[in-house]
Write an enzyme that holds these catalytic residues in place. Sequence first.
Site, PDB file in Angstrom:
ATOM      1  N   LYS A 151     -23.200  11.546 -26.683  1.00 33.30           N
ATOM      2  CA  LYS A 151     -22.069  11.842 -26.764  1.00 33.30           C
ATOM      3  C   LYS A 151     -21.850  12.796 -27.432  1.00 33.30           C
ATOM      4  CE  LYS A 151     -17.689  11.164 -25.090  1.00 33.30           C
ATOM      5  NZ  LYS A 151     -16.556   9.194 -24.511  1.00 33.30           N
TER       6      LYS A 151
ATOM      7  N   LYS B 243     -24.013  13.324 -22.622  1.00 38.73           N
ATOM      8  CA  LYS B 243     -22.145  14.579 -22.552  1.00 38.73           C
ATOM      9  C   LYS B 243     -21.667  15.461 -23.421  1.00 38.73           C
ATOM     10  CE  LYS B 243     -17.596  12.715 -20.906  1.00 38.73           C
ATOM     11  NZ  LYS B 243     -16.725  11.782 -21.982  1.00 38.73           N
TER      12      LYS B 243
END
Length: 323
Positions: free
Chosen positions: A196, A248
Amino acid sequence: MFPEQRPRRLRTTPAMRRMVSETTLRPRQLILPMFVGEGLDAPRPIASMPGVVQHTRDTLRKAAVEAVNAGVGGLMLFGIPEKRDAQGSGAVDEKGILNVALRDLRSELGDSTVLMADTCLDEFTDHGHCGVLDADGVVDNDATLRLYAEMGVAQAEAGAHVLGPSGMMDGQVGVIRRALDEVGHSETAILAYSIKYASAFYGPFREAVDSQLKGDRKTYQQDLGNAREAMRELELDLAEGADMVMVKPALSYLDIIKAAADISPVPVAAYNISGEYAMVEAAAANGWIERERTVLEVLTSIRRAGADLILTYWAAEAAAWLD
């Protein structure tokens, strides 16, 4: 007789193109993120994400049923509380909005879909960080892990099939796995937000969850230039027991999705995040691009990069188009 090779022969008709297509995009591969707000008496539109709302408990149930009937593979739930504190207490409270909404959806849908929960404190803290702060105002990794373990158990008991630890704390997957197993929730899966990045594309999401964040999360989310570090994060989460892994954002990190898919023995998910959604919606609203074609191209590109699952705010709508 130039040219001797004519690849265009396999593009001549829609049927021909469909037959030889290398990448599939099906409704079951799409996961719909959903927001539910505490104390709302009507859905609250999110201005930066046209078409997305903070749901009431009642409208959440209705929208969830519609999405499942459209064929989406799962739902990822985020809760927005009315009150916050430094510890994010609402995240572990069985009467907190996220846990109550999980019970609502599990009662409504049973096992007909895969119900996922965001296992992170940021929506619940009054400072907006994904963990608790120490005396110097720095996120305390290990103190946060203790709360993640408690939060994970609360979400499993509320009915989540899958937990999504998204805070990028070191050791979060292992701590949550042990906590679940110790209380008999060994069948609850973990979708680890393994990779992320500290992205500029999260802006609209901050509005969606009424984030209280001041500053940034660069001390725990990944630096955007690092790829080897991403693979290290993924390998650590796999070693700690992740059942699925996540990259992400998606569009700016297609190379990272590909690299993760190349080495991961478990399903790889990618989150087509709020800023990516907002850009397409804004351009389509101005008539600059064809909306449906662009959405399907975006989602197909994420699948082509190697994602087995895509979290996207277009999930229910795209599922209807694909079906």
